[in-house]
Write a protein that holds these residues in place. Structure first.
Motif, mmCIF file in Angstrom:
data_model
loop_
_atom_site.group_PDB
_atom_site.id
_atom_site.type_symbol
_atom_site.label_atom_id
_atom_site.label_comp_id
_atom_site.label_asym_id
_atom_site.label_seq_id
_atom_site.Cartn_x
_atom_site.Cartn_y
_atom_site.Cartn_z
ATOM 1 N N SER A 175 -81.243 -15.929 17.540
ATOM 2 C CA SER A 175 -82.709 -15.805 17.549
ATOM 3 C C SER A 175 -83.282 -15.764 16.125
ATOM 4 O O SER A 175 -84.505 -15.821 15.965
ATOM 5 N N THR A 217 -92.027 -26.462 24.385
ATOM 6 C CA THR A 217 -91.119 -25.453 24.977
ATOM 7 C C THR A 217 -91.891 -24.725 26.089
ATOM 8 O O THR A 217 -92.442 -23.646 25.851
ATOM 9 N N PHE A 257 -91.242 -22.921 28.589
ATOM 10 C CA PHE A 257 -90.890 -21.562 29.040
ATOM 11 C C PHE A 257 -90.986 -20.528 27.921
ATOM 12 O O PHE A 257 -90.496 -19.414 28.059
ATOM 13 N N ASN A 258 -91.590 -20.931 26.812
ATOM 14 C CA ASN A 258 -91.710 -20.030 25.665
ATOM 15 C C ASN A 258 -92.842 -19.022 25.929
ATOM 16 O O ASN A 258 -93.993 -19.228 25.562
ATOM 17 N N TYR A 259 -92.459 -17.920 26.586
ATOM 18 C CA TYR A 259 -93.483 -16.936 26.978
ATOM 19 C C TYR A 259 -94.065 -16.202 25.762
ATOM 20 O O TYR A 259 -95.189 -15.717 25.809
ATOM 21 N N VAL A 260 -93.287 -16.151 24.688
ATOM 22 C CA VAL A 260 -93.792 -15.515 23.458
ATOM 23 C C VAL A 260 -94.948 -16.354 22.888
ATOM 24 O O VAL A 260 -95.958 -15.810 22.432
ATOM 25 N N ALA A 261 -94.796 -17.688 22.968
ATOM 26 C CA ALA A 261 -95.852 -18.583 22.477
ATOM 27 C C ALA A 261 -97.105 -18.457 23.350
ATOM 28 O O ALA A 261 -98.228 -18.487 22.829
ATOM 29 N N GLU A 272 -95.765 -14.139 33.795
ATOM 30 C CA GLU A 272 -95.175 -14.837 34.940
ATOM 31 C C GLU A 272 -93.746 -15.269 34.579
ATOM 32 O O GLU A 272 -92.844 -15.266 35.415
ATOM 33 N N LEU A 273 -93.556 -15.627 33.312
ATOM 34 C CA LEU A 273 -92.233 -16.062 32.857
ATOM 35 C C LEU A 273 -91.338 -14.888 32.477
ATOM 36 O O LEU A 273 -90.121 -15.001 32.500
ATOM 37 N N SER A 274 -91.954 -13.789 32.103
ATOM 38 C CA SER A 274 -91.169 -12.611 31.725
ATOM 39 C C SER A 274 -91.849 -11.367 32.281
ATOM 40 O O SER A 274 -92.894 -10.952 31.781
ATOM 41 N N GLU A 275 -91.227 -10.799 33.295
ATOM 42 C CA GLU A 275 -91.863 -9.754 34.109
ATOM 43 C C GLU A 275 -92.295 -8.514 33.324
ATOM 44 O O GLU A 275 -93.353 -7.946 33.591
ATOM 45 N N ASN A 276 -91.448 -8.078 32.383
ATOM 46 C CA ASN A 276 -91.756 -6.835 31.654
ATOM 47 C C ASN A 276 -92.089 -7.088 30.194
ATOM 48 O O ASN A 276 -91.688 -6.329 29.314
ATOM 49 N N TYR A 277 -92.793 -8.175 29.922
ATOM 50 C CA TYR A 277 -93.092 -8.512 28.528
ATOM 51 C C TYR A 277 -94.291 -7.686 28.055
ATOM 52 O O TYR A 277 -95.417 -7.878 28.529
ATOM 53 N N SER A 337 -88.405 1.301 29.227
ATOM 54 C CA SER A 337 -87.958 0.299 28.254
ATOM 55 C C SER A 337 -87.291 0.971 27.054
ATOM 56 O O SER A 337 -86.987 2.166 27.104
#
Lengths: 140, 288
Positions: B14, B189, B191-195, B233-238, B273
């Motif tokens: 990463s 990208t 699926f880039n949930y951070v973006a 939606e792509l990352s449940e606990n973001y 978390s």
């Protein structure tokens, strides 16, 4: 669990190998009989060998399941405390699978999002030098 | 051992170590060296070389120049000099042992004599990025953006350049352009949930600082909310995703259900978390 699964794998391997050897011996013995004899025509692998092979396979499968360990992780930053999840296998659905990344502080797209190829090396080195100087002062 | 290996591999792939503080870099450098001395049989050869490369950059960041040179020599002796990673490492060594101009000269010579006419697009792209990074110190952000746009003309499907361009536009206060760049990153990208969360963040700032009319502010906030929702939606606990969902929905009318959902999710993150996320989630819950 690791010890139990190792014992079970060794035991089940012995069972499977023994049943295979017994089956081989039985068929060798059968070959020595005349082909038109009554006992040759009505031959069937003895039940005990069949049961031994089945028991070996079942025990081996159980042992493989016992060998699974709970998933463990260390966070990428902060205090290094081992995180043990109550799961044995990784999640398949993406929205759940990324929970592990959130838990340990990982960005799966970090190679893009952290822009590693545009890092100012001199700035990083300056930061380190400042930190080392401050540490030296504290020690004195 | 699996957890330890997983940690170092995650840090390495990463590239999060590029964001570490000196103290964390020191801890990582010592820990990784200790781990590599154990000669873990489950560590693949590619992973081993990746960790070695990380150790090289850690040595550079920590001003351990001799160690960095030794690591580079090990790589060069085993793999040869003709590789994009090795070019990057050599230019870095030139920067620290000689000067930036020596590194620029090395890269420009390599590009002019070989890479411009070669089909090696990986080395070309990597060295062009390094060139911009080295030269950006002596220029303003407008110059950096111009260089990035020139590079985008040649490599329009490299998300890292789009992300860096977005970062520069954001720092210049040109939110509309930053949004465009981040949308390109998401297209490349998906699926880039951070973006997605970053896009929501930039849209939120845009609605607060640029948009004058109420209708336009609402439309931008709705767009920010949509992108924040896509990230969760792509990352449940973001955490960042849910924080932006809570923030944007609290500013919009008729989004109480979404706000309550975001609060409950933030509470879940605060309860279960890691330590850093817990503190952040609690702070956000208090501020909303």
């Amino acid at each position: 669990m690791a010890l139990l699964s190792t014992i079970l794998i060794l035991f089940s391997s012995a069972l499977i190998l023994h049943s295979g050897f017994s089956s081989h011996e039985f068929h060798q013995l059968l070959k020595s009989l005349p082909q038109d004899s009554h006992s040759y025509l009505g031959h069937q692998l003895p039940k005990d060998i069949q049961y031994e092979a089945i028991a070996g396979i079942i025990t081996f499968t159980i042992a493989v399941f016992f060998s699974f360990k709970k998933l463990t992780y260390y966070p990428l930053q902060g205090p290094q405390k081992l995180i043990t999840l109550n799961h044995y296998l990784h999640e398949i659905r993406m929205n759940k699978a990324t929970n592990v990344d959130n838990l340990i502080g990982n960005d799966p797209y970090g190679e893009i999002n952290h822009t590693p190829n545009f890092i100012d090396i001199h700035a990083k080195r300056e930061e380190t030098k400042r930190w080392l100087e401050q540490n030296d002062k504290k020690e004195i | 051992m699996d957890a330890i290996r997983g940690r170092y591999i995650s840090i390495c792939t990463s590239k999060v170590y590029t964001q570490f503080s000196p103290e964390e870099l020191m801890e990582l450098n010592d820990g990784c060296k200790r781990y590599m001395q154990l000669k873990d049989p489950s560590l693949g050869q590619a992973q081993y070389f990746s960790l070695m490369e990380m150790l090289f950059y850690l040595a550079v960041y920590l001003c351990k120049d001799v160690e960095a040179q030794v690591l580079y020599n090990t790589f060069r002796d085993r793999l040869g000099e003709d590789s994009p990673r090795l070019y990057g490492m050599k230019s870095t060594l030139l920067q620290i042992n000689e000067s930036d101009s020596a590194a620029v000269e090395f890269i420009e010579k390599l590009i002019k004599e070989r890479l411009e006419v070669d089909t090696d697009s990986i080395s070309y792209l990597l060295l062009q990025k390094r060139l911009i990074a080295i030269q950006s110190k002596n220029h303003d952000k407008e110059w950096v953006v111009r260089q990035l746009l020139n590079l985008i003309e040649k490599f329009p499907i490299d998300p890292e350049i789009w992300w860096f361009a977005a970062q520069n536009y954001f720092e210049l206060g040109q939110f509309e352009r930053a949004v465009y760049c981040l949308e390109e990153v998401i297209q490349l990208t998906p699926f880039n949930y951070v973006a997605s969360a970053r896009l929501a963040e930039v849209l939120y700032y845009k609605s607060m600082r640029v948009d004058k009319s109420v209708a336009k502010t609402k439309a931008t906030l709705q767009n920010a909310l949509n992108n924040a929702l896509r990230s969760v939606e792509l990352s449940e606990n973001y955490l960042k995703g849910w924080s932006l969902v809570a923030l944007t929905s609290s500013k919009l009318d008729g989004k109480n259900k979404i706000l309550q959902l975001a609060k409950s999710k933030l509470q879940i993150i605060a309860n279960g978390s890691n330590a850093q996320n817990k503190v952040t989630a609690e702070l956000i819950l208090k501020s909303i």
